[in-house]
Design an enzyme around this catalytic site. Structure first.
Site, PDB file in Angstrom:
ATOM      1  N   TYR A  66       0.849  -1.200   0.000  1.00 50.64           N
ATOM      2  CA  TYR A  66       0.000   0.000   0.000  1.00 50.64           C
ATOM      3  C   TYR A  66       0.886   1.251   0.000  1.00 50.64           C
ATOM      4  O   TYR A  66       2.089   1.159  -0.214  1.00 50.64           O
ATOM      5  CB  TYR A  66      -1.006  -0.076   1.154  1.00 50.64           C
ATOM      6  N   GLY A  99      -3.646 -14.035  12.581  1.00 48.69           N
ATOM      7  CA  GLY A  99      -4.774 -13.517  11.822  1.00 48.69           C
ATOM      8  C   GLY A  99      -5.862 -14.551  11.676  1.00 48.69           C
ATOM      9  O   GLY A  99      -6.804 -14.604  12.470  1.00 48.69           O
TER      10      GLY A  99
HETATM   11  C1  LIG Z   1      -8.987 -11.904   5.547  1.00 47.66           C
HETATM   12  C2  LIG Z   1      -7.677 -11.215   5.720  1.00 47.66           C
HETATM   13  C3  LIG Z   1      -7.613  -9.831   5.691  1.00 47.66           C
HETATM   14  C4  LIG Z   1      -6.391  -9.153   5.900  1.00 47.66           C
HETATM   15  N1  LIG Z   1      -6.376  -7.794   5.966  1.00 47.66           N
HETATM   16  C5  LIG Z   1      -5.255  -7.145   6.346  1.00 47.66           C
HETATM   17  C6  LIG Z   1      -5.273  -5.742   6.634  1.00 47.66           C
HETATM   18  O1  LIG Z   1      -6.315  -5.067   6.569  1.00 47.66           O
HETATM   19  N2  LIG Z   1      -4.100  -5.162   7.002  1.00 47.66           N
HETATM   20  C7  LIG Z   1      -2.931  -5.867   7.093  1.00 47.66           C
HETATM   21  O2  LIG Z   1      -1.884  -5.287   7.428  1.00 47.66           O
HETATM   22  N3  LIG Z   1      -2.891  -7.210   6.853  1.00 47.66           N
HETATM   23  C8  LIG Z   1      -4.019  -7.852   6.518  1.00 47.66           C
HETATM   24  N4  LIG Z   1      -4.010  -9.219   6.360  1.00 47.66           N
HETATM   25  C9  LIG Z   1      -2.764  -9.969   6.638  1.00 47.66           C
HETATM   26  C10 LIG Z   1      -2.768 -10.481   8.099  1.00 47.66           C
HETATM   27  O3  LIG Z   1      -2.647  -9.415   9.015  1.00 47.66           O
HETATM   28  C11 LIG Z   1      -1.622 -11.485   8.348  1.00 47.66           C
HETATM   29  O4  LIG Z   1      -0.400 -10.842   8.049  1.00 47.66           O
HETATM   30  C12 LIG Z   1      -1.758 -12.763   7.532  1.00 47.66           C
HETATM   31  O5  LIG Z   1      -3.097 -13.225   7.562  1.00 47.66           O
HETATM   32  C13 LIG Z   1      -0.836 -13.861   8.032  1.00 47.66           C
HETATM   33  O6  LIG Z   1      -1.153 -14.194   9.363  1.00 47.66           O
HETATM   34  P1  LIG Z   1      -1.970 -15.563   9.729  1.00 47.66           P
HETATM   35  O7  LIG Z   1      -1.231 -16.671   9.055  1.00 47.66           O
HETATM   36  O8  LIG Z   1      -1.889 -15.632  11.214  1.00 47.66           O
HETATM   37  O9  LIG Z   1      -3.345 -15.410   9.180  1.00 47.66           O
HETATM   38  C14 LIG Z   1      -5.204  -9.906   6.099  1.00 47.66           C
HETATM   39  C15 LIG Z   1      -5.273 -11.316   6.093  1.00 47.66           C
HETATM   40  C16 LIG Z   1      -6.476 -11.955   5.920  1.00 47.66           C
HETATM   41  C17 LIG Z   1      -6.516 -13.463   5.982  1.00 47.66           C
END
Ligand SMILES: Cc1cc2nc3c(=O)[nH]c(=O)nc-3n(C[C@H](O)[C@H](O)[C@H](O)COP(=O)(O)O)c2cc1C
Length: 366
Positions: free
Chosen positions: A186, A322
Site C-alpha cells: 500500500y 490472523g
Molecule cells: C482476511 C484477511 C484480511 C487481511 N487484511 C489485512 C489488513 O487489513 N491489514 C494488514 O496489514 N494485513 C491484513 N491481512 C494480513 C494479516 O494481518 C496477516 O499478516 C496474515 O493473515 C498472516 O497471518 P496468519 O497466518 O496468522 O493469518 C489480512 C489477512 C487476511 C486473511
C-alpha cells in the site's frame, strides 16, 4: 508447560495481558455508504478481546485512501461514532485495541475516489493487481487497480495531514494505539520499494529518501498522540499488490534503526513466506533484533509452537495471529488449554453479514 506467549508484556504505556496479538484483517463489513463501523463489528472485536492486543482491519484515513469495498474509514464524524462503540465493547470485555491506519495509494479504483479523481502513488506506475469493488448491491467483485498519478509535494503533505487527523480521531474514538500500515504494497510500501518509487525529488532514490514520507508521518503522529501510542507495520520481501523491491533488508534495517531512535511502541513484521514469498535470509531476525530494541511483533502463519520458539530465542516479543482469530474467538484460551483450533472459511472472509464473522463458536470444552 509454561507458555511465554501467555505472559504479560509492557508495550508503550500499555500492559498487555498476553503476547498473542490479533493481526489486522480486512473483513469488509462496515456500513455501506458511510463506511462507519457497526454494532456487528463491535461484537466481532469484543468476542476476540482475550487477545493481548487487537489490531483493527485496515482503516482508510480518507476517501482517497480507500481501495476495497465496505472497509471502514476514520475521517468522518459517523465513523468516529461507529468506532467508539467498537473500542467501548473491547474495553468492557477487558481488551486493548489499536487502529490500523491505511492509505492504499495505487491499489484503488475510480469508484472509491471523489468524482473525477484518480488514485495517487509515488510514481505513475499501475499495479498488476486486483481490488475489490462494490457491485452496487451490497456485494463485491474484483476489478483491476486503476492507473495512478504521481503525487505532488502538496499531495504528500495532504496525506500526512490525513494521518494526523485520523490519529486524532482514533484517540477521540477511544483507541489505545494507532498502527501505521506500512506493509503489503500500500501507499507507504509503494514509497519504500524501488519498483514503485521512481521519484527524482527528496522522496525517491536513496533509502533515506524513500523512507522519508513514512518517517515524516511517524513524526507527525508522535507529535499528536505520543511515541508510545504509535506502532508501524512493515513487510520486507513482501510481493503482494505487485510490489517489487531491490533492497528489502537494507530498508528494513534502516527503518528499524530510525524507529528505535524514535521510541515508538512497536514494530510489526508481516511475513509472507507461507504463501509463496521469499523466506528471510539467514541472520536477518538477529540483525533486526539488534536494530530494534523495543517491542517486536511477528506475524505470518504462526501457531503457538512456532511463536514460542521465536519468543524463547528473544527474536520477537509478541506474535500476531490472523486467520486463527477468525474461526477461534477464544483463541487465547484454546492455546492455554491446548484444545484444537477450528478452520476459518475463506469464502466468508470479505463482505456479507454475521455468517463467517460473529457466528464462530467458542470451544465446547472451554
Ligand atoms: C482476511 C484477511 C484480511 C487481511 N487484511 C489485512 C489488513 O487489513 N491489514 C494488514 O496489514 N494485513 C491484513 N491481512 C494480513 C494479516 O494481518 C496477516 O499478516 C496474515 O493473515 C498472516 O497471518 P496468519 O497466518 O496468522 O493469518 C489480512 C489477512 C487476511 C486473511
Amino acid at each position: 508447560m509454561k507458555k511465554q506467549l501467555l505472559t504479560p508484556l509492557a508495550l508503550g504505556r500499555l500492559n498487555l495481558k498476553n503476547r498473542v496479538v490479533m493481526a489486522p484483517m480486512t473483513r469488509s463489513r462496515a456500513e455501506h455508504g458511510s463506511e462507519a463501523p457497526t454494532a456487528l463489528n463491535a461484537l466481532y472485536y469484543a468476542q476476540r478481546s482475550s487477545a493481548g492486543l487487537i489490531i483493527t482491519e485496515g482503516t482508510q484515513v480518507s476517501r482517497q485512501g480507500q481501495g476495497y469495498a465496505y472497509t471502514p474509514g476514520i475521517y468522518s464524524r459517523e465513523q468516529v461514532v461507529g468506532w467508539k462503540q467498537v473500542t467501548q465493547a473491547v474495553h468492557d470485555a477487558g481488551g486493548l485495541i489499536a487502529a490500523q491506519l491505511w492509505h492504499v495509494g495505487r491499489m484503488s479504483h475510480a469508484s472509491f475516489q471523489e468524482q473525477g479523481a484518480v488514485p495517487v502513488a509515488p510514481s505513475a506506475i499501475r499495479a498488476q493487481a486486483q481490488v475489490f469493488v462494490s457491485d452496487g448491491m451490497g456485494s463485491g467483485l474484483m476489478a483491476p487497480a486503476e492507473q495512478p498519478r504521481e503525487m505532488t509535494l502538496e499531495d504528500i503533505e495532504s496525506v500526512k495531514q490525513s494521518f494526523v487527523e485520523a490519529s486524532r480521531n482514533a484517540m477521540e474514538a477511544g483507541f489505545d494505539l494507532v498502527e501505521i500500515h506500512g506493509a503489503n504494497g500500500y501507499l507507504f510500501d509503494q514509497f519504500l520499494a524501488t519498483g514503485t518509487n521512481k521519484r527524482l525529488d527528496a522522496y525517491g532514490g536513496s533509502l533515506e529518501n524513500r523512507a522519508r514520507f513514512l518517517l515524516e508521518t511517524v513524526d507527525a503522529l508522535i507529535h499528536v498522540v505520543g511515541a508510545d501510542r504509535v506502532g508501524v507495520r512493515l513487510s520486507p520481501w513482501g510481493t503482494i499488490s505487485d510490489i517489487q523491491d531491490d533492497e528489502p533488508e537494507a530498508m528494513a534495517l534502516f527503518l528499524a534503526h530510525a524507529l528505535d531512535q524514535r521510541n515508538i511502541a512497536y514494530l510489526h513484521l508481516a511475513e509472507w513466506e507461507w504463501t509463496g514469498g521469499q523466506a528471510y535470509p539467514e541472520g536477518f531476525r538477529q540483525r533486526m533484533r539488534s536494530a530494534f530494541q523495543k517491542t517486536l511483533i511477528v506475524c505470518g502463519n504462526y501457531d503457538a509452537e512456532r511463536g514460542e520458539t521465536l519468543l524463547a530465542q528473544g527474536l520477537a516479543d509478541a506474535v500476531a495471529m490472523g486467520r486463527p482469530f477468525i474461526a477461534n474467538p477464544d483463541l487465547v484460551e484454546r492455546i492455554r488449554q491446548e484444545v484444537p483450533l477450528s478452520e476459518a472459511n475463506p469464502e466468508l472472509f470479505y463482505g456479507g453479514d454475521a455468517k463467517g464473522y460473529t457466528d464462530y463458536p467458542t470451544h465446547p470444552a472451554l
